[in-house]
Scaffold this active site. Structure first.
Site, PDB file in Angstrom:
ATOM      1  N   GLU A 113      10.700  -4.438   4.521  1.00 48.59           N
ATOM      2  CA  GLU A 113      10.855  -5.822   4.071  1.00 48.59           C
ATOM      3  C   GLU A 113      10.527  -5.941   2.586  1.00 48.59           C
ATOM      4  O   GLU A 113      11.267  -6.551   1.805  1.00 48.59           O
ATOM      5  CB  GLU A 113       9.923  -6.755   4.861  1.00 48.59           C
ATOM      6  CG  GLU A 113      10.167  -6.807   6.363  1.00 48.59           C
ATOM      7  CD  GLU A 113       9.500  -5.668   7.133  1.00 48.59           C
ATOM      8  OE1 GLU A 113       9.053  -4.686   6.517  1.00 48.59           O
ATOM      9  OE2 GLU A 113       9.448  -5.758   8.374  1.00 48.59           O
ATOM     10  N   HIS A 137      -2.607 -33.650  16.660  1.00 45.18           N
ATOM     11  CA  HIS A 137      -1.417 -34.380  17.072  1.00 45.18           C
ATOM     12  C   HIS A 137      -0.332 -33.453  17.589  1.00 45.18           C
ATOM     13  O   HIS A 137       0.813 -33.863  17.731  1.00 45.18           O
ATOM     14  CB  HIS A 137      -0.898 -35.224  15.906  1.00 45.18           C
ATOM     15  CG  HIS A 137      -1.824 -36.358  15.590  1.00 45.18           C
ATOM     16  ND1 HIS A 137      -1.698 -37.601  16.165  1.00 45.18           N
ATOM     17  CD2 HIS A 137      -2.921 -36.412  14.805  1.00 45.18           C
ATOM     18  CE1 HIS A 137      -2.675 -38.389  15.705  1.00 45.18           C
ATOM     19  NE2 HIS A 137      -3.426 -37.686  14.885  1.00 45.18           N
ATOM     20  N   GLU A 177      -4.203  -7.259  14.922  1.00 42.79           N
ATOM     21  CA  GLU A 177      -3.841  -5.896  14.539  1.00 42.79           C
ATOM     22  C   GLU A 177      -5.066  -4.980  14.711  1.00 42.79           C
ATOM     23  O   GLU A 177      -4.926  -3.792  14.991  1.00 42.79           O
ATOM     24  CB  GLU A 177      -3.340  -5.856  13.083  1.00 42.79           C
ATOM     25  CG  GLU A 177      -2.416  -4.697  12.792  1.00 42.79           C
ATOM     26  CD  GLU A 177      -1.621  -4.843  11.507  1.00 42.79           C
ATOM     27  OE1 GLU A 177      -0.384  -4.944  11.563  1.00 42.79           O
ATOM     28  OE2 GLU A 177      -2.240  -4.860  10.427  1.00 42.79           O
ATOM     29  N   LYS A 180       9.371  -0.328  14.067  1.00 39.82           N
ATOM     30  CA  LYS A 180       9.896  -0.035  12.725  1.00 39.82           C
ATOM     31  C   LYS A 180      10.919   1.100  12.799  1.00 39.82           C
ATOM     32  O   LYS A 180      11.973   1.054  12.186  1.00 39.82           O
ATOM     33  CB  LYS A 180       8.757   0.417  11.796  1.00 39.82           C
ATOM     34  CG  LYS A 180       7.831  -0.683  11.354  1.00 39.82           C
ATOM     35  CD  LYS A 180       6.816  -0.112  10.357  1.00 39.82           C
ATOM     36  CE  LYS A 180       5.677  -1.053  10.119  1.00 39.82           C
ATOM     37  NZ  LYS A 180       4.608  -0.491   9.306  1.00 39.82           N
ATOM     38  N   LYS A 231       0.844  -1.192   0.000  1.00 38.77           N
ATOM     39  CA  LYS A 231       0.000   0.000   0.000  1.00 38.77           C
ATOM     40  C   LYS A 231       0.882   1.246   0.000  1.00 38.77           C
ATOM     41  O   LYS A 231       0.679   2.161  -0.770  1.00 38.77           O
ATOM     42  CB  LYS A 231      -0.912  -0.044   1.231  1.00 38.77           C
ATOM     43  CG  LYS A 231      -1.870   1.099   1.315  1.00 38.77           C
ATOM     44  CD  LYS A 231      -2.852   0.907   2.440  1.00 38.77           C
ATOM     45  CE  LYS A 231      -3.618   2.184   2.690  1.00 38.77           C
ATOM     46  NZ  LYS A 231      -4.566   2.066   3.779  1.00 38.77           N
ATOM     47  N   GLY A 272      -4.592  -2.335   5.075  1.00 43.25           N
ATOM     48  CA  GLY A 272      -3.723  -3.422   4.610  1.00 43.25           C
ATOM     49  C   GLY A 272      -4.328  -4.802   4.835  1.00 43.25           C
ATOM     50  O   GLY A 272      -4.366  -5.638   3.932  1.00 43.25           O
ATOM     51  N   ARG A 273      -4.833  -5.041   6.046  1.00 44.77           N
ATOM     52  CA  ARG A 273      -5.341  -6.384   6.354  1.00 44.77           C
ATOM     53  C   ARG A 273      -6.720  -6.635   5.761  1.00 44.77           C
ATOM     54  O   ARG A 273      -7.282  -7.710   5.932  1.00 44.77           O
ATOM     55  CB  ARG A 273      -5.338  -6.603   7.872  1.00 44.77           C
ATOM     56  CG  ARG A 273      -6.057  -5.544   8.680  1.00 44.77           C
ATOM     57  CD  ARG A 273      -5.677  -5.646  10.152  1.00 44.77           C
ATOM     58  NE  ARG A 273      -6.243  -4.584  10.967  1.00 44.77           N
ATOM     59  CZ  ARG A 273      -5.708  -3.385  11.143  1.00 44.77           C
ATOM     60  NH1 ARG A 273      -4.593  -3.052  10.507  1.00 44.77           N
ATOM     61  NH2 ARG A 273      -6.273  -2.499  11.937  1.00 44.77           N
TER      62      ARG A 273
HETATM   63  O1  F6P Z   1       3.390  -3.202   9.846  1.00 42.87           O
HETATM   64  C1  F6P Z   1       2.052  -3.501   9.686  1.00 42.87           C
HETATM   65  C2  F6P Z   1       1.532  -3.081   8.345  1.00 42.87           C
HETATM   66  O2  F6P Z   1       1.383  -1.710   8.289  1.00 42.87           O
HETATM   67  C3  F6P Z   1       0.223  -3.809   8.046  1.00 42.87           C
HETATM   68  O3  F6P Z   1      -0.875  -3.165   8.538  1.00 42.87           O
HETATM   69  C4  F6P Z   1       0.259  -3.919   6.557  1.00 42.87           C
HETATM   70  O4  F6P Z   1      -0.599  -4.933   6.124  1.00 42.87           O
HETATM   71  C5  F6P Z   1       1.710  -4.219   6.322  1.00 42.87           C
HETATM   72  O5  F6P Z   1       2.398  -3.458   7.292  1.00 42.87           O
HETATM   73  C6  F6P Z   1       2.233  -3.940   4.950  1.00 42.87           C
HETATM   74  O6  F6P Z   1       2.098  -2.606   4.559  1.00 42.87           O
HETATM   75  P1  F6P Z   1       2.277  -2.161   3.057  1.00 42.87           P
HETATM   76  O7  F6P Z   1       1.188  -2.803   2.257  1.00 42.87           O
HETATM   77  O8  F6P Z   1       2.165  -0.665   3.055  1.00 42.87           O
HETATM   78  O9  F6P Z   1       3.621  -2.614   2.580  1.00 42.87           O
END
Ligand code: F6P
Length: 505
Positions: free
Chosen positions: A223, A394, A363, A497, A217, A277-278
């Site tokens: 990452e 199990h 979250e 972060k 987003k 995002g979620r």
């Molecule tokens: O760190 C959490 C978060 O902000 C989530 O809410 C989101 O889904 C994820 O990081 C990834 O964010 P982006 O889509 O901006 O890379």
């Protein structure tokens, strides 16, 4: 358009002050705390038939819970007194219910039909269908080979690069819909930051047939950008700089950052700040999924989500499946003091569903400050965990059956396998009824009295998957409204972060 929910004064009442909460406290202490589930079934032979609810293709059996008709009546009153119906309407109307970020919450618009009139005045809403159309022709062109890799080969390996909501949704759904994958298409994903996933993948992939979908987003997530840059370097090394134009597409709201990365404009798929995002699988974040299963299947997931939306909007509180799940969760969380909930799908295709729900629920509901900035006065989100069916049996079922902690369970049961059905039903019964044999040695005793819901469906079709996801999305929203928290921000992930960024060389 403001309504009772959005007009709520900052001094809005705490749920614990609501008359229904107080009655529930008394009802818990007087009637339910010591009540055995077995006895509830003995008293009412028709209990199993009565405590059932159908919504679309999902059938909820909530009979194995510590509740009777008084409990369900009081829980429904709690939802009413906490303005849940007004909150639902406020969401669909596009009110800025994500107050701490000043945003509407409109993932429901991504799966709505134009005739549903979901927040038509909100900027971006009419673009929803434009992006879907653009996705559709892109997916078809990749499948037909009209869009090819830089050396003219068909693109058959789709690699989703994202994290959190930009990873868990596509990964969970692509596994859930494995039977629907197009014959020669394959789905892969890269999310973690240590570089190993991409290293393993690139060892087996052919750059000429690989398409990377960068899902972010913000297009700034450490990452995702680290992995995207590493993938870019690999493509340049294997092919050349020009190949980047052919082997990378992106789903994002950040055009400047996409420019900088070199994503061509016709390979960009936008969405809007009112998609969290979620909650974003329904948007262009679903592109990698759509590329593997085809647009018809992706649209069927959307239509499943919409079906649950209509139910959530229309069903009375006591017969509203997401609201009922939220209320049952609150009953265990705030009255029985349960700390965690297990999600146990008896359907291996849903093996990543517990992980998906971890982000969705934790979250959203892991908050200790209310919308008005004041501290909450009761517990909020439970710890969510789980694993697919018999693998879980199990592994950790010992604790569920004989441990000291109360862990309410949601079983998800596809009725397509007799073995899975038999096992799931047996576990729900063992948890509920236990053993009554008095001569048994103590360490063999199953005390029972452990609650569970079972959500049944016939087959895990795309429509059913859409309904399941939307069911839990709305469940999380309803519980957040009752607690008075904002289910749609995630400020709690920011500090870590920042501290990590400060440590980077
Ligand atoms: O760190 C959490 C978060 O902000 C989530 O809410 C989101 O889904 C994820 O990081 C990834 O964010 P982006 O889509 O901006 O890379």
């Amino acid at each position: 358009m403001a309504n009772a929910y959005t007009n709520r004064k900052l001094s809005a009442r705490y749920p614990t002050d609501l008359p229904a909460w107080k009655k529930l406290e008394k009802h818990f202490g007087d009637d339910m705390r010591e009540r055995q589930l077995r006895d509830l079934f003995l008293r009412d032979k028709k209990r199993a038939q009565k405590l059932k609810l159908q919504a679309g293709d999902l059938a909820l059996d909530y009979s194995k819970n510590h509740l009777n008709s008084t409990t369900t009546k009081l829980l429904a009153q709690l939802a009413k007194q906490a303005d849940v119906p007004a909150a639902i309407e406020a969401m669909f109307a596009g009110d800025e219910i994500n107050k701490t970020e000043g945003r509407s919450v409109l993932h429901v618009a991504l799966r709505a039909k134009i005739a549903d009139s979901v927040a038509h005045d909100t900027p971006g809403i009419t673009e929803v269908w434009e992006v879907l159309t653009k996705m559709e022709s892109f997916v078809e062109d990749v499948h037909s080979g009209r869009i090819k890799g830089s050396t003219g080969k068909r693109l058959t390996d789709i690699v989703n690069i994202g994290i959190g909501g930009s990873d868990l949704g596509p990964v969970m759904a692509s596994r859930a819909l494995r039977t629907y994958w197009k014959e020669d298409m394959r789905f892969h994903s890269v999310s973690n930051v240590d570089g190993t996933q991409l290293a393993d993948l690139t060892r087996e992939l052919d750059a000429e047939t690989t398409l990377f979908v960068i899902c972010s987003k913000t297009f700034t997530t450490l990452e995702t950008m680290t992995n995207a840059r590493a993938a870019r370097a690999w493509v340049v090394e294997q092919l050349d700089e020009v190949a980047v134009q052919y082997h990378f597409v992106a789903a994002s709201t950040n055009h400047e950052a996409m420019d900088e990365f070199g994503i061509r404009t016709d390979f960009r798929f936008g969405f809007w700040n009112w998609v969290g995002g979620r909650y974003s699988l329904w948007s262009a974040v679903g592109l990698s999924l759509a590329l593997v299963v085809g647009m018809d299947v992706f649209k069927a997931v959307l239509s499943g989500g919409r079906r649950m939306d209509l139910h959530f909007r229309q069903a009375p509180l006591g017969e509203n499946m997401p609201v009922l799940l939220a209320l049952i969760g609150i009953w265990y969380n705030n009255f029985f003091s349960a700390k965690s909930q297990a999600i146990l799908p008896y359907d291996n295709r849903l093996d990543r569903f517990p992980a998906y729900l971890q982000q969705l629920q934790m979250e959203s509901s892991g908050k200790s400050v209310r919308m008005d900035g004041k501290k909450v006065r009761c517990d909020t989100g439970m710890v969510i965990w789980g694993e697919a069916g018999n693998n879980a049996q199990h592994s950790f079922y010992q604790l569920l059956h004989q441990g000291t902690r109360l862990v309410p369970v949601d079983f998800l049961l596809s009725e397509s396998s007799d073995l899975a059905t038999a096992n799931c039903e047996a576990q729900a019964e063992a948890l509920m009824a236990g053993t009554t044999d008095e001569d048994i040695e103590p360490h063999r005793v199953h005390a029972g009295n452990k609650p569970s819901n079972t959500i049944h469906y016939e087959n895990l079709t795309p429509e059913v998957l859409g309904q399941l996801i939307a069911l839990y999305e709305h469940k999380v929203f309803a519980e957040g409204v009752i607690w008075g928290i904002n289910s749609f921000d995630q400020w709690g992930v920011e500090l870590g972060k920042k501290l990590a960024a400060a440590r980077l060389p």
